[in-house]
Design a protein around this motif. Sequence first.
Motif, mmCIF file in Angstrom:
data_model
loop_
_atom_site.group_PDB
_atom_site.id
_atom_site.type_symbol
_atom_site.label_atom_id
_atom_site.label_comp_id
_atom_site.label_asym_id
_atom_site.label_seq_id
_atom_site.Cartn_x
_atom_site.Cartn_y
_atom_site.Cartn_z
ATOM 1 N N LYS A 57 0.846 -1.215 0.000
ATOM 2 C CA LYS A 57 0.000 0.000 0.000
ATOM 3 C C LYS A 57 0.870 1.250 0.000
ATOM 4 O O LYS A 57 0.585 2.227 -0.705
ATOM 5 N N ALA A 58 1.929 1.229 0.782
ATOM 6 C CA ALA A 58 2.798 2.417 0.870
ATOM 7 C C ALA A 58 3.493 2.657 -0.472
ATOM 8 O O ALA A 58 3.601 3.804 -0.919
ATOM 9 N N LEU A 59 3.937 1.588 -1.125
ATOM 10 C CA LEU A 59 4.589 1.771 -2.429
ATOM 11 C C LEU A 59 3.583 2.291 -3.463
ATOM 12 O O LEU A 59 3.924 3.118 -4.307
ATOM 13 N N GLU A 60 2.328 1.833 -3.360
ATOM 14 C CA GLU A 60 1.288 2.356 -4.272
ATOM 15 C C GLU A 60 1.081 3.846 -4.039
ATOM 16 O O GLU A 60 0.937 4.619 -4.980
ATOM 17 N N GLN A 61 1.097 4.227 -2.759
ATOM 18 C CA GLN A 61 0.965 5.666 -2.454
ATOM 19 C C GLN A 61 2.090 6.479 -3.087
ATOM 20 O O GLN A 61 1.933 7.653 -3.383
ATOM 21 N N THR A 74 5.773 11.131 -0.576
ATOM 22 C CA THR A 74 4.403 11.375 -0.111
ATOM 23 C C THR A 74 4.346 11.177 1.403
ATOM 24 O O THR A 74 5.365 10.885 2.025
ATOM 25 N N HIS A 75 3.144 11.339 1.982
ATOM 26 C CA HIS A 75 2.980 11.132 3.427
ATOM 27 C C HIS A 75 2.423 9.733 3.658
ATOM 28 O O HIS A 75 1.328 9.421 3.195
ATOM 29 N N ILE A 76 3.191 8.908 4.362
ATOM 30 C CA ILE A 76 2.734 7.540 4.620
ATOM 31 C C ILE A 76 2.511 7.371 6.114
ATOM 32 O O ILE A 76 3.402 7.671 6.916
ATOM 33 N N LEU A 104 15.532 7.215 -2.897
ATOM 34 C CA LEU A 104 15.742 7.553 -4.314
ATOM 35 C C LEU A 104 14.478 8.140 -4.961
ATOM 36 O O LEU A 104 14.425 8.294 -6.179
ATOM 37 N N ALA A 105 13.461 8.447 -4.151
ATOM 38 C CA ALA A 105 12.204 8.956 -4.731
ATOM 39 C C ALA A 105 12.326 10.427 -5.075
ATOM 40 O O ALA A 105 13.277 11.109 -4.672
ATOM 41 N N ASP A 106 11.338 10.896 -5.792
ATOM 42 C CA ASP A 106 11.298 12.303 -6.191
ATOM 43 C C ASP A 106 10.544 13.092 -5.108
ATOM 44 O O ASP A 106 9.346 12.878 -4.915
ATOM 45 N N GLY A 107 11.233 13.939 -4.369
ATOM 46 C CA GLY A 107 10.567 14.744 -3.342
ATOM 47 C C GLY A 107 10.649 14.142 -1.949
ATOM 48 O O GLY A 107 11.389 13.177 -1.724
ATOM 49 N N GLU A 108 9.856 14.701 -1.032
ATOM 50 C CA GLU A 108 9.949 14.300 0.373
ATOM 51 C C GLU A 108 8.931 13.219 0.743
ATOM 52 O O GLU A 108 7.751 13.321 0.409
ATOM 53 N N THR A 109 9.401 12.215 1.433
ATOM 54 C CA THR A 109 8.514 11.187 1.992
ATOM 55 C C THR A 109 8.529 11.321 3.509
ATOM 56 O O THR A 109 9.600 11.420 4.114
ATOM 57 N N VAL A 110 7.339 11.322 4.105
ATOM 58 C CA VAL A 110 7.244 11.293 5.565
ATOM 59 C C VAL A 110 6.696 9.915 5.932
ATOM 60 O O VAL A 110 5.667 9.496 5.393
ATOM 61 N N ILE A 111 7.412 9.214 6.795
ATOM 62 C CA ILE A 111 6.929 7.894 7.252
ATOM 63 C C ILE A 111 6.493 8.064 8.701
ATOM 64 O O ILE A 111 7.330 8.233 9.598
ATOM 65 N N ILE A 144 14.234 13.077 2.141
ATOM 66 C CA ILE A 144 14.202 13.859 0.901
ATOM 67 C C ILE A 144 14.968 13.054 -0.143
ATOM 68 O O ILE A 144 16.174 12.778 0.019
ATOM 69 N N GLY A 145 14.249 12.613 -1.164
ATOM 70 C CA GLY A 145 14.854 11.715 -2.154
ATOM 71 C C GLY A 145 15.987 12.388 -2.919
ATOM 72 O O GLY A 145 15.945 13.598 -3.177
ATOM 73 N N VAL A 146 17.002 11.610 -3.271
ATOM 74 C CA VAL A 146 18.105 12.117 -4.103
ATOM 75 C C VAL A 146 18.108 11.310 -5.403
ATOM 76 O O VAL A 146 17.491 10.242 -5.484
ATOM 77 N N LYS A 147 18.817 11.835 -6.423
ATOM 78 C CA LYS A 147 18.801 11.152 -7.728
ATOM 79 C C LYS A 147 19.639 9.883 -7.711
ATOM 80 O O LYS A 147 19.341 8.906 -8.381
ATOM 81 N N GLU A 148 20.752 9.908 -6.956
ATOM 82 C CA GLU A 148 21.553 8.682 -6.869
ATOM 83 C C GLU A 148 22.254 8.587 -5.528
ATOM 84 O O GLU A 148 22.497 9.599 -4.864
ATOM 85 N N LEU A 149 22.555 7.363 -5.167
ATOM 86 C CA LEU A 149 23.284 7.120 -3.925
ATOM 87 C C LEU A 149 24.657 6.580 -4.291
ATOM 88 O O LEU A 149 24.854 6.015 -5.365
#
Length: 421
Positions: A130-134, A157-159, A178-185, A219-224
């Motif tokens: 569900k979180a990955l779908e979000q 996104t906000h999870i 690695l996502a685009d933008g900020e994720t809050v868990i 905050i996602g970055v383009k590469e690690l």
Amino acid sequence: MDRIRITGGQPLHGEIEIGGAKNAALPLMASAILTPQSLTLENLPSVADIHAMGNLLAELGAEVKIDAVGRRVTISGENLTETTAPYDIVRKMRASVLVLGPLLARFGEARVSLPGGCAIGTRPVDLHLKALEQMGAVIELSGGYINAHVEGRLKGTHILFPMVTVGGTENILMAAALADGETVIANAAREPEVTDLARCLQAMGAEISGIGSDTLHVIGVKELKGATHSIVPDRIETGTYAIAAAITGGDVLLKGAEMANNEAVFGLLKRAGVDVISNDAGIRIKRQNGRIRGVDVMTEPYPGFPTDMQAQFMALLSLADGASMITESIFENRFMHVPELLRMGANINVHGSSAIVRGVGRLSGAPVMATDLRASVSLVLAGLAAEGVTDVNRVYHLDRGYERIEQKLAACGAIIERVSA
Ligand code: EPZ
């Protein structure tokens, strides 16, 4: 099939070296998928589950080099191109599902065999999905597989997890890096293994704050990039050997063990009448004179008492003075060790998710078997204290999570050997 044979009744004296945490090492190894550069993990435990995760990563095309003593692994994801985690590997180790988030984040697709139920409960992964779908993933279940893909990058996104999930938090933390933008868990697991993963991801260049709390901001970055990270000491191995010392009335130094991640377990051991002494080398466990006192135990997410220590504590409390109530609140079927402890003379009644343990004066050795790792080790502990010989069958469970268990215990005076059938 191999068995562990124990002749009980020897108080343990000496030192036991605590290794790196299996449950930290598994997600850390999966995080190597996130970068084409090399990730080196030190203080690796040499247990079967680690080798299984190494095989899975190699199957995906990673180069996995474990040193001769099994203490250090270097994983290079440069030529990693395969995105399918096959049934044959996932069915042997549920933690394989931890490759889902990293594969999806780096390659935009993943196909992972859906883990089935296991000996301790149904253990769904719906919250991971569900979180990955979000985050924008399209997920379809077919043929026993999770088929996931995303157009472009996953989106921050906000999870909010409706319940605390260790693996779910780890999968989303890796994906969010690695996502685009900020994720809050929110309602994130705070287990030390999650914290260790977050610290390693930071070393790889991830932007994470709130580490150690129940709200993680990523905050996602383009590469690690690659990194070198030393794995935290295993708090469950620590707790298990602490009980080995306590149940036999011994005095053992747990070298390299830390108090900080284990306060619930050590707090309860103290209340049960066990000396827990922290020093520079580690933690010394010594049983005070007389019997263990009965105490009540309730498993909870960290920093509460860990479900992975419930079976071992039950073995100890089965010899306590007085009654104890043990409540399992994480998994629905984690009392599989009870019938085996009963065969050794324990007095335990299970009512739903609670067990009443009425302490007995002695246990007697018996042939026993268990269906999961922690249940198996609880029978080893009971065998160390029991009168006579205990044969613990299905040793492969122990080998998944305890390194050289019979050597570590024998070095402290236990009469224990591995017997090949
Ligand atoms: C981790 O499992 C550990 N495994 C387990 O250790 C440990 O018992 C458990 O966390 C709890 O501390 C590893 O770290 C490899 P969860 P995990 O997701 O991540 C339910 C051992 O002996 N749930 O925190 O799988 C689930 O069924 C092992 O070393 C959902 O309903 O545990 C359980 O009741 C055994 N849906 C509860 O949440 C989901 O999508 C907690 O599970 C995910 C979980």
